[in-house]
Design a protein around this motif. Structure first.
Motif, PDB file in Angstrom:
ATOM      1  N   LYS A  36      -2.826   4.147 -10.096  1.00  0.00           N
ATOM      2  CA  LYS A  36      -3.486   3.693  -8.870  1.00  0.00           C
ATOM      3  C   LYS A  36      -4.891   3.192  -9.180  1.00  0.00           C
ATOM      4  N   SER A  37      -5.610   3.907 -10.026  1.00  0.00           N
ATOM      5  CA  SER A  37      -6.977   3.513 -10.380  1.00  0.00           C
ATOM      6  C   SER A  37      -6.992   2.243 -11.226  1.00  0.00           C
ATOM      7  N   ALA A  38      -6.043   2.136 -12.154  1.00  0.00           N
ATOM      8  CA  ALA A  38      -5.988   0.944 -13.002  1.00  0.00           C
ATOM      9  C   ALA A  38      -5.640  -0.295 -12.194  1.00  0.00           C
ATOM     10  N   TYR A  39      -4.811  -0.119 -11.182  1.00  0.00           N
ATOM     11  CA  TYR A  39      -4.436  -1.234 -10.319  1.00  0.00           C
ATOM     12  C   TYR A  39      -5.655  -1.829  -9.620  1.00  0.00           C
ATOM     13  N   MET A  40      -6.639  -0.986  -9.315  1.00  0.00           N
ATOM     14  CA  MET A  40      -7.867  -1.430  -8.652  1.00  0.00           C
ATOM     15  C   MET A  40      -9.008  -1.673  -9.646  1.00  0.00           C
ATOM     16  N   TRP A  41      -8.718  -1.501 -10.933  1.00  0.00           N
ATOM     17  CA  TRP A  41      -9.709  -1.682 -12.002  1.00  0.00           C
ATOM     18  C   TRP A  41     -10.921  -0.769 -11.817  1.00  0.00           C
ATOM     19  N   TYR A  99       0.828  -1.213   0.000  1.00  0.00           N
ATOM     20  CA  TYR A  99       0.000   0.000   0.000  1.00  0.00           C
ATOM     21  C   TYR A  99       0.861   1.263   0.000  1.00  0.00           C
ATOM     22  N   THR A 100       1.958   1.252   0.723  1.00  0.00           N
ATOM     23  CA  THR A 100       2.811   2.441   0.792  1.00  0.00           C
ATOM     24  C   THR A 100       3.420   2.760  -0.576  1.00  0.00           C
ATOM     25  N   SER A 101       3.735   1.733  -1.355  1.00  0.00           N
ATOM     26  CA  SER A 101       4.262   1.964  -2.709  1.00  0.00           C
ATOM     27  C   SER A 101       3.158   2.421  -3.649  1.00  0.00           C
ATOM     28  N   TRP A 102       2.008   1.799  -3.527  1.00  0.00           N
ATOM     29  CA  TRP A 102       0.858   2.166  -4.367  1.00  0.00           C
ATOM     30  C   TRP A 102       0.504   3.640  -4.201  1.00  0.00           C
ATOM     31  N   GLN A 103       0.646   4.155  -3.004  1.00  0.00           N
ATOM     32  CA  GLN A 103       0.297   5.551  -2.738  1.00  0.00           C
ATOM     33  C   GLN A 103       1.162   6.537  -3.508  1.00  0.00           C
ATOM     34  N   GLN A 162      -9.049  -3.423   1.600  1.00  0.00           N
ATOM     35  CA  GLN A 162     -10.273  -3.579   0.807  1.00  0.00           C
ATOM     36  C   GLN A 162      -9.972  -4.399  -0.438  1.00  0.00           C
ATOM     37  N   GLN A 163     -10.839  -5.373  -0.722  1.00  0.00           N
ATOM     38  CA  GLN A 163     -10.627  -6.257  -1.865  1.00  0.00           C
ATOM     39  C   GLN A 163     -11.322  -5.716  -3.111  1.00  0.00           C
ATOM     40  N   LEU A 175      -8.101 -15.035 -23.611  1.00  0.00           N
ATOM     41  CA  LEU A 175      -8.444 -16.313 -22.997  1.00  0.00           C
ATOM     42  C   LEU A 175      -9.805 -16.266 -22.316  1.00  0.00           C
ATOM     43  N   ASN A 176     -10.104 -15.147 -21.667  1.00  0.00           N
ATOM     44  CA  ASN A 176     -11.427 -15.028 -21.055  1.00  0.00           C
ATOM     45  C   ASN A 176     -12.529 -14.994 -22.102  1.00  0.00           C
ATOM     46  N   SER A 177     -12.258 -14.397 -23.255  1.00  0.00           N
ATOM     47  CA  SER A 177     -13.270 -14.368 -24.306  1.00  0.00           C
ATOM     48  C   SER A 177     -13.525 -15.752 -24.869  1.00  0.00           C
ATOM     49  N   GLU A 178     -12.588 -16.686 -24.621  1.00  0.00           N
ATOM     50  CA  GLU A 178     -12.769 -18.076 -25.053  1.00  0.00           C
ATOM     51  C   GLU A 178     -13.347 -18.955 -23.954  1.00  0.00           C
ATOM     52  N   GLY A 179     -13.603 -18.357 -22.778  1.00  0.00           N
ATOM     53  CA  GLY A 179     -14.247 -19.122 -21.722  1.00  0.00           C
ATOM     54  C   GLY A 179     -13.357 -19.604 -20.605  1.00  0.00           C
ATOM     55  N   ASP A 180     -12.153 -19.030 -20.451  1.00  0.00           N
ATOM     56  CA  ASP A 180     -11.256 -19.492 -19.392  1.00  0.00           C
ATOM     57  C   ASP A 180     -11.684 -19.030 -17.998  1.00  0.00           C
ATOM     58  N   ASN A 181     -12.521 -18.018 -17.929  1.00  0.00           N
ATOM     59  CA  ASN A 181     -13.115 -17.580 -16.653  1.00  0.00           C
ATOM     60  C   ASN A 181     -12.071 -17.256 -15.587  1.00  0.00           C
ATOM     61  N   ILE A 182     -11.137 -16.391 -15.931  1.00  0.00           N
ATOM     62  CA  ILE A 182     -10.095 -15.959 -14.999  1.00  0.00           C
ATOM     63  C   ILE A 182     -10.562 -14.686 -14.302  1.00  0.00           C
ATOM     64  N   THR A 183     -10.720 -14.753 -12.988  1.00  0.00           N
ATOM     65  CA  THR A 183     -11.101 -13.580 -12.198  1.00  0.00           C
ATOM     66  C   THR A 183      -9.875 -13.059 -11.465  1.00  0.00           C
ATOM     67  N   LEU A 184      -9.612 -11.767 -11.583  1.00  0.00           N
ATOM     68  CA  LEU A 184      -8.480 -11.149 -10.908  1.00  0.00           C
ATOM     69  C   LEU A 184      -8.947 -10.517  -9.602  1.00  0.00           C
ATOM     70  N   THR A 185      -8.125 -10.625  -8.569  1.00  0.00           N
ATOM     71  CA  THR A 185      -8.455 -10.012  -7.267  1.00  0.00           C
ATOM     72  C   THR A 185      -7.224  -9.344  -6.687  1.00  0.00           C
ATOM     73  N   ARG A 186      -7.452  -8.241  -5.978  1.00  0.00           N
ATOM     74  CA  ARG A 186      -6.382  -7.536  -5.279  1.00  0.00           C
ATOM     75  C   ARG A 186      -6.929  -6.932  -4.008  1.00  0.00           C
ATOM     76  N   THR A 187      -6.032  -6.701  -3.063  1.00  0.00           N
ATOM     77  CA  THR A 187      -6.393  -6.027  -1.824  1.00  0.00           C
ATOM     78  C   THR A 187      -5.571  -4.759  -1.690  1.00  0.00           C
TER      79      THR A 187
END
Length: 458
Positions: free
Chosen positions: A81-86, A70-74, A428-429, A412-424
């Motif tokens: 910063k916004s792209a990192y959290m999508w 978080y300290t680096s992200w700041q 906050q997730q 790959l997701n458009s082909e159905g791989d169903n990869i969900t990305l998550t970050r905290t």
């Protein structure tokens, strides 16, 4: 002296673009030395700061190869910063984006200056090796820039929705032409047209690897067709590339004790380019490699020690850039083209088209050069599906932090791989589901304001 005259010309040209003055005003100003010879145009394309550096980084920011404390992200720029959290609107605290939009269109602008003028040079110089190199290089650079922008600011390629919004296709250097978004179909058609056109002029072997070549154009076309899920064409162009350049670097010959173990401009590099260092620490202590990715390497896999080094306890940093740490700043990651990617593309396409033996042969030819001598056991596959899974796993392990992971997640997701990305972030997730609208990032506000073009759906 020529270099400085060209820089003056381009600087004034860029200011003129901003002020919406006519291109004819530049052409008629006798106090400016405008490019009008093959040598002039080549010098413009050899300005590597604009043509080879600063490939978009925000796709890598948004991908899942790493996380940051978080300290680096700041300390990051607001849009990173916004792209990192999508975030839906990554530019809510920014008005423009030099790195991911403006620099790419500057590359387009330089290319268009050349393409607008190269046909008018003295007829005796036309069709010479030097003239051909200029013409082919400008087409390559423009097609590459259009492709890079399309992978950030449009929805993933789809045959089902060809009328989805694409990007502005600026095909001349006239700043008075209004920027409008082409369709997604027309965007890809122009990219392919530029790259195929470049093949008529480019040499097999460039004078410098910072210059495009036929193998580079073949490789980039294979990458584009892979994104388009056109596997026969992706296979054909990958094969065409490897018939001209097929070198593989034996990682057993490298030293893991140096800061950047993989030398720049090594035998696998086909075309040299770098990703912008706007990320502020992609190759440093700020970005911590995803633990799942790091643990996926076998202990006998040399990439585990050549790509990564220990940072804070339990954390790994990436050092495996193909720039060798010799770019203008060591924080720049490789954003060019190398044979290892092309081998993996051909292997993937072989698997997708049912040729399992050829797929595994390509993969094993590359992997034996990545493992400690005498420890590698060739991969085998029970069938095409198994082969594809193995190849995709090794593709991610082979090409981290090159700007390719974002492209792969989209396709790959458009082909159905169903990869969900998550970050905290700060407890906050955040998550990015597969095929979410946020896989097309919002266009910078100043572009929308000046052009009136439509913003991406949020």
């Amino acid at each position: 002296m020529l270099k400085y005259k060209l820089l003056l010309f381009v600087l004034v040209s860029m200011i003129t673009v901003s002020c919406k003055k006519g291109w004819i005003e530049i052409k008629s100003n006798k106090s400016l030395d405008t490019p009008n010879t093959v040598e002039d145009f080549q010098a413009l394309l050899d300005y590597t700061t604009n043509m080879n550096e600063n490939r978009p980084s925000i796709g890598e920011v948004s991908a899942d190869n790493y996380y940051v404390p978080y300290t680096s992200w700041q300390t990051w720029t607001p849009y990173n910063k916004s792209a990192y959290m999508w975030n839906a609107d990554i530019y809510n605290n920014s008005t423009t984006d030099n790195v991911n939009w403006n620099y790419s269109y500057r590359q387009v602008f330089y290319s268009n200056i050349v393409l607008d003028g190269i046909d008018d040079v003295e007829s005796i110089r036309k069709s010479t090796m030097e003239w051909n190199n200029v013409k082919g290089s400008a087409l390559y650079f423009r097609g590459e820039a259009f492709f890079n922008v399309s992978q950030i600011y449009t929805r993933p390629y789809s045959l089902t929705f060809p009328d989805n919004a694409g990007i502005p296709l600026r095909l001349n250097a006239d700043p008075n032409d209004k920027s409008v978004r082409a369709s997604l179909k027309d965007t890809y058609q122009q990219i392919v047209q530029d790259l195929k056109g470049s093949l008529n002029y480019l040499p097999d072997v460039p004078v410098y690897k910072q210059r495009p070549s036929k193998p580079a154009a073949y490789a980039l076309l294979s990458r584009i067709y892979l994104v388009m899920q056109d596997y026969p064409n992706a296979l054909m162009y990958a094969d065409s590339c490897l018939k001209k350049v097929d070198s593989i670097l034996d990682y057993n010959t490298l030293k893991s004790t140096v800061n950047f173990p993989i030398p720049g401009l090594n035998k696998e590099v086909i075309f040299q380019a770098t990703i912008s260092d706007d990320l502020q620490g992609l190759l440093g202590v700020n970005c911590i490699v995803d633990s799942t990715l790091y643990k996926s390497y076998d202990n006998n896999d040399l990439r585990k020690t050549l790509f990564y080094k220990a940072g804070s306890p339990g954390q790994m940093n990436f050092i495996g850039t193909y720039t060798g740490g010799t770019a203008s700043t060591t924080s720049k990651a490789f954003g060019g083209i190398a044979t290892d990617e092309v081998y993996l593309t051909r292997a993937e396409c072989y698997a997708r088209t049912g040729n399992v033996a050829a797929a595994m042969s390509d993969l094993n030819k590359l992997m034996i050069a990545r493992w400690k001598t005498g420890t590698f056991v060739p991969f085998t596959a029970a069938g095409a599906t198994d082969a594809l899974a193995i190849i995709l796993r090794e593709r991610r392990k082979e090409t981290p932090f090159r700007g390719l992971r974002w492209l792969d997640l989209r396709r790959l997701n458009s082909e159905g791989d169903n990869i969900t990305l998550t970050r905290t972030v700060n407890g906050q997730q955040y998550s990015l589901p597969p095929n979410d609208l946020r896989y097309a990032l919002s266009i910078p506000p100043d572009v929308i304001s000046l052009s009136g073009m439509t913003q991406n759906d949020r």
